[in-house]
Each structure stands twice: as C-alpha cells, then as structure tokens.
Design an enzyme around this catalytic site. Structure first.
Site, mmCIF file in Angstrom:
data_model
loop_
_atom_site.group_PDB
_atom_site.id
_atom_site.type_symbol
_atom_site.label_atom_id
_atom_site.label_comp_id
_atom_site.label_asym_id
_atom_site.label_seq_id
_atom_site.Cartn_x
_atom_site.Cartn_y
_atom_site.Cartn_z
ATOM 1 N N TYR A 69 -1.879 -0.961 11.185
ATOM 2 C CA TYR A 69 -1.987 -1.243 9.750
ATOM 3 C C TYR A 69 -0.724 -0.816 9.012
ATOM 4 O O TYR A 69 -0.147 -1.589 8.242
ATOM 5 C CB TYR A 69 -3.204 -0.525 9.161
ATOM 6 C CG TYR A 69 -3.245 -0.568 7.655
ATOM 7 C CD1 TYR A 69 -3.580 -1.736 6.979
ATOM 8 C CD2 TYR A 69 -2.919 0.557 6.892
ATOM 9 C CE1 TYR A 69 -3.599 -1.791 5.596
ATOM 10 C CE2 TYR A 69 -2.936 0.522 5.512
ATOM 11 C CZ TYR A 69 -3.273 -0.654 4.863
ATOM 12 O OH TYR A 69 -3.282 -0.703 3.493
ATOM 13 N N SER B 146 0.867 -1.180 0.000
ATOM 14 C CA SER B 146 0.000 0.000 0.000
ATOM 15 C C SER B 146 0.898 1.223 0.000
ATOM 16 O O SER B 146 2.073 1.124 0.379
ATOM 17 C CB SER B 146 -0.873 0.003 1.263
ATOM 18 O OG SER B 146 -1.517 1.252 1.448
#
Length: 276
Positions: free
Chosen positions: A146, A133
């Site tokens: 995360y 990501s």
C-alpha cells in the site's frame, strides 16, 4: 458560461462521495465514477451524474472519458480518488494481489490523467487532483505494498506537475490522515487473509486490531474535511502543490522529517501496538 466539469473516481462512498457532493455544491457538473453503478443511486438523486468505471480496465476508462466529453465537451477537474489498502507482510502477499494494488492505486490514476490531459492542454487549463495519503510520506508495518503505491503516486504527481505547468494545468496532491471511511476495515480484512496464519501472525493480529480500533475511529476526521480541501484546491487561482489534512496528518509528516529512521520505527511500532 457553461458549468465546469469534474470527474471523481471512487465516488460510491467516503472521500469520493463527499468530494462529488462538494464540487456539485460549488457549481460543477460532476460525474461520480465507481465499478458498481448501483452504489451511486443516492448521489444521482442529488444531482451527480453516475458513471460506471473500472480503473483497472482501459476500455472502461476510455468509454467513461468519451461519455463525459460527448455530454459536456470538457473535463476541467480530474479527482483520482479510487484506491484501497492491501495490507500483509511483504513475504506473504501474493504478487498478483500486489500488482492489483498498483493497478488500482497507481496505474488507474495515471491512465486517467493520460486520457484527460490532451483535452486540458487544448483548453490550456485544468486541474488533476491525486489523492495519495500520509502513507505516501510515512510507513507502517505490514503495509508495504500500500505504501509503495502511495509513495509512487507522490513522485508521479511531482513529475506531472512540472510537465503540465506550461499548459496551464495544475497538479495537486491531497494527503489525508485518519479519515472515517471503510478503508481501515478493508485493510484489516486483507491483512488477516494474508498474514495471520504464518510467521507474522503476532504482528498481523496487533496491526489488524489497530486498524479496527474504535478509539482510532473516534479520532478520525470525517470525509468532508478532505472534500472541503479539494474544493479549496480546485477553486484556488494558484493552488498549493500539496494539502496534508485530516487526523494526525501534519504532525506525523513533521515527525517523520525530524526523527531518525530507527526512532520513527519505534514510534510507529508502538502506535500500532506491535509486540516488543
């Protein structure tokens, strides 16, 4: 020549679903993996082979790899896409949830790589695609666990790339920006569960609202953008080590490299609507 074989995790929706269909269109025999095989029915109808797999369960992963090898005799591409966002203040998120976040986003991906690498080394070819990501390059408030998983997967991918290179194996990192999937809603749900009743409530309400924002959703890129990029990477003779794509990906990564930390803090805080 027999068709090459690809395994795509997290294939029941979003990026994983689009990637499975893309690789199938490119001529691969594609196994789409998910915990709930009932969510793979539409993919099965379109020629994808459904595979029940829990990336937090070692026996499940080993059984899945064994199934693929017994049916096709090869695994040419592994796409580690399974993952989710567990948002919440670092002070609030229970360590059990934090560990589970790492089990899904990091250890599951690495374990699958461990399971397929011996077969790729024997053939002296193969591609491991790790979907990280832009969250592995930048950071946002209340997303610490995360982001920790994505930063970790970026580093592990770099190390693996060097280790696997002598065996003809490519390791590719895909860094999506804003993509129109269920990810934002799931992250917002986790955030509200962990941090809306305590000292971080004001921040949590603002960030959850940003994650669910319809304006942001309209700007997000479709999952096919990532699927097309993965298709390009696995068919390239010499793929790039990283592909940053999707809404905001390249500008945000570039901005992070230019701005000092505190200036970037201000940009991100304003972007997610934190109270000043």
């Amino acid at each position: 020549m027999p068709a090459k074989t690809a395994l795509v995790t997290g294939a029941s929706s979003g990026i994983g679903e689009a990637t499975a269909l893309k690789l199938h269109a490119l001529g691969y025999t594609v196994y789409g993996a998910a915990r709930r095989i009932d969510r793979l029915r539409e993919l099965a109808d379109r020629g994808i082979r459904p595979l029940a797999m829990d990336v937090t369960d070692d026996a499940s992963m080993q059984a899945g790899i064994d199934t693929i090898l017994s049916e096709t005799g090869r695994i040419d591409v592994l796409v580690n896409n399974a993952g989710y966002g567990s948002y919440g203040a670092l002070e609030d998120v229970p360590l059990g949830e934090a560990r589970y976040q790492f089990e899904v986003n990091v250890f599951g991906a690495v374990r699958l790589a461990q399971l397929v690498l011996p077969h790729m080394r024997a053939r002296r070819s193969g591609t491991v695609v790790n979907v990280t990501s832009i969250g592995g390059k930048i950071y946002t408030p209340l997303g610490g666990w995360y982001h920790g998983t994505k930063f970790a997967l970026e580093a592990l991918s770099d190390c693996l790339r060097l280790e696997a290179k002598p065996f003809g194996i490519d390791v590719v990192v895909i860094e999506p920006g804003g993509i129109a999937t269920e990810w934002g809603a799931i992250a917002a749900d986790k955030l509200e569960k962990s941090s809306t009743d305590g000292g971080y409530a004001e921040q949590a309400i603002a960030v959850a609202s940003s994650l669910r924002s319809e304006a942001n959703a309209r700007r997000n890129s479709p999952p096919s953008v990532i699927a097309d990029t993965i298709g390009k990477a696995v068919t390239a003779r010499r793929p790039k080590t990283r592909y940053a794509t999707g809404f905001g990906a390249r500008p945000l990564i570039a901005l992070r490299g230019i701005l000092p930390d505190r200036a970037f803090d201000t940009v991100i805080s304003r972007a997610v609507g934190l109270p000043r």
